[in-house]
Design a protein around this motif. Structure first.
Motif, PDB file in Angstrom:
ATOM      1  N   UNK A  28     -26.533 -24.600 -13.977  1.00 13.49           N
ATOM      2  CA  UNK A  28     -25.150 -24.844 -14.427  1.00 13.49           C
ATOM      3  C   UNK A  28     -24.527 -23.606 -15.050  1.00 13.49           C
ATOM      4  N   UNK A  29     -25.328 -22.878 -15.815  1.00 16.31           N
ATOM      5  CA  UNK A  29     -24.830 -21.628 -16.431  1.00 16.31           C
ATOM      6  C   UNK A  29     -24.425 -20.629 -15.357  1.00 16.31           C
ATOM      7  N   UNK A  30     -25.274 -20.539 -14.332  1.00 12.21           N
ATOM      8  CA  UNK A  30     -25.005 -19.588 -13.252  1.00 12.21           C
ATOM      9  C   UNK A  30     -23.762 -20.002 -12.459  1.00 12.21           C
ATOM     10  N   UNK A  31     -23.638 -21.303 -12.180  1.00  9.99           N
ATOM     11  CA  UNK A  31     -22.449 -21.780 -11.453  1.00  9.99           C
ATOM     12  C   UNK A  31     -21.185 -21.550 -12.288  1.00  9.99           C
ATOM     13  N   UNK A  32     -21.292 -21.778 -13.600  1.00  9.13           N
ATOM     14  CA  UNK A  32     -20.145 -21.512 -14.499  1.00  9.13           C
ATOM     15  C   UNK A  32     -19.747 -20.034 -14.426  1.00  9.13           C
ATOM     16  N   UNK A  33     -20.778 -19.167 -14.450  1.00 13.50           N
ATOM     17  CA  UNK A  33     -20.510 -17.722 -14.457  1.00 13.50           C
ATOM     18  C   UNK A  33     -19.887 -17.276 -13.133  1.00 13.50           C
ATOM     19  N   UNK A  34     -20.376 -17.815 -12.014  1.00 17.44           N
ATOM     20  CA  UNK A  34     -19.809 -17.465 -10.704  1.00 17.44           C
ATOM     21  C   UNK A  34     -18.366 -17.959 -10.625  1.00 17.44           C
ATOM     22  N   UNK A  35     -18.152 -19.179 -11.091  1.00 21.01           N
ATOM     23  CA  UNK A  35     -16.795 -19.742 -11.085  1.00 21.01           C
ATOM     24  C   UNK A  35     -15.841 -18.863 -11.904  1.00 21.01           C
ATOM     25  N   UNK A  36     -16.295 -18.467 -13.100  1.00 20.18           N
ATOM     26  CA  UNK A  36     -15.447 -17.625 -13.967  1.00 20.18           C
ATOM     27  C   UNK A  36     -15.156 -16.281 -13.298  1.00 20.18           C
ATOM     28  N   UNK A  37     -16.167 -15.720 -12.618  1.00 20.47           N
ATOM     29  CA  UNK A  37     -15.982 -14.419 -11.961  1.00 20.47           C
ATOM     30  C   UNK A  37     -14.965 -14.523 -10.823  1.00 20.47           C
ATOM     31  N   UNK A  38     -15.037 -15.598 -10.039  1.00 22.08           N
ATOM     32  CA  UNK A  38     -14.099 -15.758  -8.912  1.00 22.08           C
ATOM     33  C   UNK A  38     -12.689 -16.063  -9.440  1.00 22.08           C
ATOM     34  N   UNK A  39     -12.608 -16.856 -10.507  1.00 19.95           N
ATOM     35  CA  UNK A  39     -11.287 -17.132 -11.097  1.00 19.95           C
ATOM     36  C   UNK A  39     -10.645 -15.850 -11.630  1.00 19.95           C
ATOM     37  N   UNK A  40     -11.460 -15.013 -12.256  1.00 21.61           N
ATOM     38  CA  UNK A  40     -10.934 -13.750 -12.781  1.00 21.61           C
ATOM     39  C   UNK A  40     -10.484 -12.846 -11.631  1.00 21.61           C
ATOM     40  N   UNK A  41     -11.313 -12.802 -10.577  1.00 24.15           N
ATOM     41  CA  UNK A  41     -10.949 -12.011  -9.396  1.00 24.15           C
ATOM     42  C   UNK A  41      -9.601 -12.501  -8.839  1.00 24.15           C
ATOM     43  N   UNK A  42      -9.490 -13.823  -8.699  1.00 24.67           N
ATOM     44  CA  UNK A  42      -8.270 -14.397  -8.110  1.00 24.67           C
ATOM     45  C   UNK A  42      -7.037 -13.979  -8.902  1.00 24.67           C
ATOM     46  N   UNK A  43      -7.102 -14.105 -10.227  1.00 28.82           N
ATOM     47  CA  UNK A  43      -5.900 -13.785 -11.010  1.00 28.82           C
ATOM     48  C   UNK A  43      -5.615 -12.280 -11.040  1.00 28.82           C
ATOM     49  N   UNK A  44      -6.672 -11.462 -11.181  1.00 23.64           N
ATOM     50  CA  UNK A  44      -6.437 -10.010 -11.255  1.00 23.64           C
ATOM     51  C   UNK A  44      -5.975  -9.456  -9.908  1.00 23.64           C
ATOM     52  N   UNK A  45      -6.593  -9.934  -8.827  1.00 22.30           N
ATOM     53  CA  UNK A  45      -6.258  -9.431  -7.484  1.00 22.30           C
ATOM     54  C   UNK A  45      -4.811  -9.778  -7.117  1.00 22.30           C
ATOM     55  N   UNK A  46      -4.436 -11.013  -7.412  1.00 23.99           N
ATOM     56  CA  UNK A  46      -3.056 -11.441  -7.093  1.00 23.99           C
ATOM     57  C   UNK A  46      -2.056 -10.664  -7.967  1.00 23.99           C
ATOM     58  N   UNK A  47      -2.417 -10.459  -9.239  1.00 29.90           N
ATOM     59  CA  UNK A  47      -1.542  -9.665 -10.109  1.00 29.90           C
ATOM     60  C   UNK A  47      -1.400  -8.250  -9.551  1.00 29.90           C
ATOM     61  N   UNK A  48      -2.507  -7.700  -9.066  1.00 26.96           N
ATOM     62  CA  UNK A  48      -2.482  -6.358  -8.470  1.00 26.96           C
ATOM     63  C   UNK A  48      -1.559  -6.288  -7.271  1.00 26.96           C
ATOM     64  N   UNK A  49      -1.590  -7.319  -6.432  1.00 28.51           N
ATOM     65  CA  UNK A  49      -0.704  -7.345  -5.251  1.00 28.51           C
ATOM     66  C   UNK A  49       0.751  -7.457  -5.708  1.00 28.51           C
ATOM     67  N   UNK A  50       0.983  -8.370  -6.651  1.00 22.07           N
ATOM     68  CA  UNK A  50       2.373  -8.572  -7.095  1.00 22.07           C
ATOM     69  C   UNK A  50       2.942  -7.334  -7.786  1.00 22.07           C
ATOM     70  N   UNK A  51       2.094  -6.641  -8.514  1.00 19.18           N
ATOM     71  CA  UNK A  51       2.553  -5.421  -9.211  1.00 19.18           C
ATOM     72  C   UNK A  51       2.398  -4.174  -8.336  1.00 19.18           C
ATOM     73  N   UNK A  52       1.901  -4.373  -7.115  1.00 19.64           N
ATOM     74  CA  UNK A  52       1.643  -3.262  -6.163  1.00 19.64           C
ATOM     75  C   UNK A  52       0.802  -2.173  -6.828  1.00 19.64           C
ATOM     76  N   UNK A  53      -0.242  -2.628  -7.509  1.00 15.23           N
ATOM     77  CA  UNK A  53      -1.072  -1.700  -8.286  1.00 15.23           C
ATOM     78  C   UNK A  53      -2.458  -1.546  -7.646  1.00 15.23           C
ATOM     79  N   UNK A  54      -2.684  -0.408  -7.015  1.00 15.81           N
ATOM     80  CA  UNK A  54      -4.001  -0.164  -6.412  1.00 15.81           C
ATOM     81  C   UNK A  54      -5.117  -0.087  -7.469  1.00 15.81           C
TER      82      UNK A  54
END
Lengths: 138, 115
Positions: B25-51
């Motif tokens: 469960x700890x590992x699944x929580x950590x993977x979930x948190x990592x993908x959620x963080x990726x999703x928000x940062x990556x989309x923010x990067x696209x919206x801000x056109x920030x490489x």
């Protein structure tokens, strides 16, 4: 003698993998992890300097972290005289020559790239700890 | 995407946790948190056109993608890197953003359903 292993990494996945890898050393390693470098620095500052003479520490740190990155953290640790001889291993997913060189120039004892296979990842961590454990106990 | 790439390889998780449910469960929580963080940062990067923001997001998720075989997401991120370097944030970026979001959400859904 017990070794204090301090891990700094903002990725919970990486911390869990390291924690699992070192479970075989549970009777000889005190493990403490920090997701935020600022918490790690506060912890270090809260330890009496004499402790670094009496006990053995190994620090493994990621580089790419928010607010305070691994380079800045490394610089701040090495600026403290009591931390001068504590082994610090930088552990990053970056294989960049510049990152490795900068880490070593700032006083890291080793620079390792995070493997992308669990077995290799955990073996690398275990071998690294084993090496420094023997070095510190010699 | 022509081939059916894996969203995540749960066998790797099971091999690692060896029937320890708390650790799983700890590992699944950590993977979930990592993908959620990726999703928000990556989309923010696209919206801000920030490489640099995109690069940081890619760098941070790299071990998780490799260790647990998040194949589809890894391929889409790799394709996105080429797209952004060759064409910037204009041509094809909206389609890439949607493809990325779908892949990230699929991983999160599989992790949630696996519990």
């Amino acid at each position: 003698m017990c070794i204090n292993l301090l891990i700094v990494d903002d990725s919970d996945v990486d911390i869990l993998i390291v924690e699992d890898a070192i479970s075989e050393f549970s009777d000889t390693i005190n493990f403490k992890s920090f997701s935020h470098p600022e918490n790690f620095l506060s912890y270090i500052e809260s330890i009496h300097p004499e402790m670094f003479r009496m006990e053995k520490f190994i620090i493994i740190s990621d580089i790419n972290m928010p607010k305070i990155n691994g380079f800045e953290m490394l610089e701040r640790i090495r600026a403290q005289p009591q931390m001068a001889l504590v082994p610090i291993i930088m552990f990053s997913s970056s294989s960049s020559h510049q990152d490795a060189l900068k880490s070593l120039s700032l006083g890291a004892n080793a620079y390792l790239t995070k493997p992308l296979h669990i077995d290799t990842y955990q073996k690398l961590i275990c071998n690294t700890i084993e090496f420094w454990k023997h070095h510190l106990q010699a | 995407m022509d081939k059916n790439f894996k969203n995540i390889d749960f066998k790797k998780i099971e091999d690692m946790v060896e029937d320890d449910l708390d650790f799983r469960n700890q590992l699944l929580d950590a993977i979930q948190a990592a993908v959620e963080e990726l999703r928000s940062t990556y989309i923010r990067g696209i919206e801000e056109k920030s490489l640099p923001t995109i690069k940081q997001a890619r760098h941070k998720i790299k071990p998780t993608l490799g260790l647990f075989d998040l194949e589809k997401l890894a391929i889409i991120i790799g394709n996105g890197k080429r797209l952004m370097l060759e064409k910037g944030f204009d041509e094809g970026i909206e389609a890439h953003k949607n493809e990325f979001l779908e892949a990230a959400n699929d991983v999160l859904k599989e992790v949630k359903n696996y519990r």
